[in-house]
Write a protein that holds these residues in place. Structure first.
Motif, short mmCIF file in Angstrom:
data_model
loop_
_atom_site.label_atom_id
_atom_site.label_comp_id
_atom_site.label_asym_id
_atom_site.label_seq_id
_atom_site.Cartn_x
_atom_site.Cartn_y
_atom_site.Cartn_z
N UNK A 1 8.45 -8.46 -29.44
CA UNK A 1 9.70 -7.69 -29.51
C UNK A 1 9.43 -6.28 -30.02
N UNK A 2 8.59 -6.19 -31.05
CA UNK A 2 8.26 -4.88 -31.63
C UNK A 2 7.45 -4.04 -30.64
N UNK A 3 6.52 -4.66 -29.96
CA UNK A 3 5.69 -3.95 -28.98
C UNK A 3 6.56 -3.33 -27.89
N UNK A 4 7.49 -4.11 -27.33
CA UNK A 4 8.30 -3.61 -26.23
C UNK A 4 9.39 -2.64 -26.68
N UNK A 5 9.72 -2.65 -27.97
CA UNK A 5 10.63 -1.61 -28.48
C UNK A 5 9.95 -0.26 -28.49
N UNK A 6 8.65 -0.25 -28.71
CA UNK A 6 7.91 1.01 -28.78
C UNK A 6 7.23 1.43 -27.51
N UNK A 7 7.05 0.48 -26.58
CA UNK A 7 6.32 0.77 -25.34
C UNK A 7 7.07 0.14 -24.17
N UNK A 8 7.47 0.96 -23.26
CA UNK A 8 8.14 0.47 -22.06
C UNK A 8 7.49 1.10 -20.84
N UNK A 9 7.46 0.34 -19.74
CA UNK A 9 6.90 0.89 -18.50
C UNK A 9 7.86 1.95 -17.97
N UNK A 10 7.39 3.18 -17.90
CA UNK A 10 8.26 4.30 -17.52
C UNK A 10 8.26 4.49 -16.01
N UNK A 11 9.09 3.71 -15.32
CA UNK A 11 9.23 3.85 -13.88
C UNK A 11 10.22 4.96 -13.51
N UNK A 12 11.20 5.22 -14.41
CA UNK A 12 12.34 6.04 -14.04
C UNK A 12 13.43 5.14 -13.50
N UNK B 1 13.10 4.02 -9.63
CA UNK B 1 11.95 3.14 -9.38
C UNK B 1 12.11 1.82 -10.13
N UNK B 2 12.73 1.87 -11.32
CA UNK B 2 12.97 0.64 -12.06
C UNK B 2 13.90 -0.28 -11.28
N UNK B 3 14.98 0.27 -10.70
CA UNK B 3 15.91 -0.53 -9.90
C UNK B 3 15.19 -1.10 -8.68
N UNK B 4 14.39 -0.26 -8.02
CA UNK B 4 13.66 -0.72 -6.84
C UNK B 4 12.67 -1.82 -7.21
N UNK B 5 11.99 -1.68 -8.36
CA UNK B 5 11.05 -2.71 -8.77
C UNK B 5 11.76 -4.03 -9.00
N UNK B 6 12.84 -4.01 -9.76
CA UNK B 6 13.53 -5.25 -10.12
C UNK B 6 14.11 -5.96 -8.90
N UNK B 7 14.65 -5.19 -7.97
CA UNK B 7 15.44 -5.79 -6.89
C UNK B 7 14.74 -5.87 -5.54
N UNK B 8 13.68 -5.09 -5.37
CA UNK B 8 13.02 -5.07 -4.06
C UNK B 8 11.51 -5.28 -4.19
N UNK B 9 10.84 -4.36 -4.89
CA UNK B 9 9.37 -4.31 -4.86
C UNK B 9 8.73 -5.56 -5.43
N UNK C 1 0.81 -1.21 0.00
CA UNK C 1 0.00 0.00 0.00
C UNK C 1 0.84 1.27 0.00
N UNK C 2 2.01 1.25 0.68
CA UNK C 2 2.83 2.47 0.70
C UNK C 2 3.54 2.69 -0.62
N UNK C 3 3.66 1.63 -1.44
CA UNK C 3 4.29 1.75 -2.75
C UNK C 3 3.28 2.21 -3.81
N UNK C 4 2.02 1.89 -3.59
CA UNK C 4 0.99 2.12 -4.60
C UNK C 4 0.97 3.55 -5.15
N UNK C 5 1.08 4.61 -4.32
CA UNK C 5 1.07 5.97 -4.87
C UNK C 5 2.24 6.26 -5.82
N UNK C 6 3.33 5.49 -5.71
CA UNK C 6 4.49 5.71 -6.56
C UNK C 6 4.35 5.07 -7.94
#
Length: 256
Positions: A198-209, A212-220, A109-114
């Protein structure tokens, strides 16, 4: 020389020629099935033998999803597409975004607003003798879905915990030859169809920054996966503003 069919080809993500996937298909004997049952075998495998969970990224190869043994909409979809193409079934990806409320209850819940307001989503479209069919109901494995159904036995409309449906008690998730859905009511934007993920993900990526991307991959995501496992065991956390899960009512009654 016959033209290459773009809806049957292997790619970096759809690596159905890799040994783990090729061995799985050969070992299960799916190639001997008729078309309807080949689709159903691949679909049922991805729905229930690959548990609902969160991988390190959306754009990982199908063989990595198989090795992980879990996945979410995008990664399970990549594996399903690889299996279908390995079985000679034409398929494509349909990209969307979904409202982040769908992930509430799984995201701490504390991550949800991010989290970004919209989350990258996709389903698989498969060609059958009756035309193109949408496949999305493979995302939640049966034990996870049954846990939600028990927790919200008096509710039909649910948006949260990885589900978004108006028919929680009986969502169309079984392969019958028709469309299957479990997150359809959470869709925000249509991002069109693609021959390959492959084509879809070349044009669309989840923009965490970057942070936040590092935190998602390694913690969240690890926290999210622990929550998913707890929900599968029947421990469904309460979402503020949503009806309390039945097991919480039962615990309150016992304590009184």
């Amino acid at each position: 020389m016959p033209a290459v069919d773009p809806l049957l080809t292997a790619t970096r993500l759809l690596d159905f020629e890799a040994a783990p996937i090729a061995d799985l298909v050969a070992g299960r004997g799916w190639q001997d099935f008729g078309e309807h049952d080949r689709i159903g075998a691949a679909y049922d495998f991805v729905r229930n033998e690959i548990a609902f969970g969160y991988n390190r990224a959306d754009d990982i190869p199908a063989s990595e999803v198989l090795s992980d043994g879990y996945g979410q909409c995008n990664t399970k979809g990549t594996l399903l597409m690889a299996l279908l193409r390995g079985l000679g079934i034409r398929c494509r990806l349909h990209g969307f975004t979904i409202h982040k409320a769908l992930q509430r209850g799984v995201v701490p819940e504390w991550v949800y607003p991010l989290a970004p307001a919209e989350i990258l989503h996709s389903w698989v479209e498969v060609e059958t003798e009756n035309g193109w069919i949408n496949l999305e109901g493979f995302i939640l494995d049966t034990p996870f879905l049954k846990s939600l159904q028990r927790a919200f036995i008096e509710m039909e409309s649910l948006c949260g915990y990885g589900a978004s449906t108006d028919c929680l008690s009986g969502p169309p998730v079984e392969w019958t030859g028709d469309d299957t859905y479990i997150q359809k009511t959470g869709i925000a934007r249509d991002l069109a169809t693609y021959a390959i993920p492959d084509e879809f993900y070349r044009g669309h990526r989840q923009d965490f920054g970057a942070l936040r991307d590092w935190l998602y991959r390694h913690v969240i995501r690890h926290w999210m996966n622990r929550r998913v496992r707890a929900i599968r065991r029947g421990k469904v956390p309460q979402i503020p503003g949503l009806a309390r899960p039945n097991h919480l009512h039962e615990e309150t009654h016992r304590a009184a």
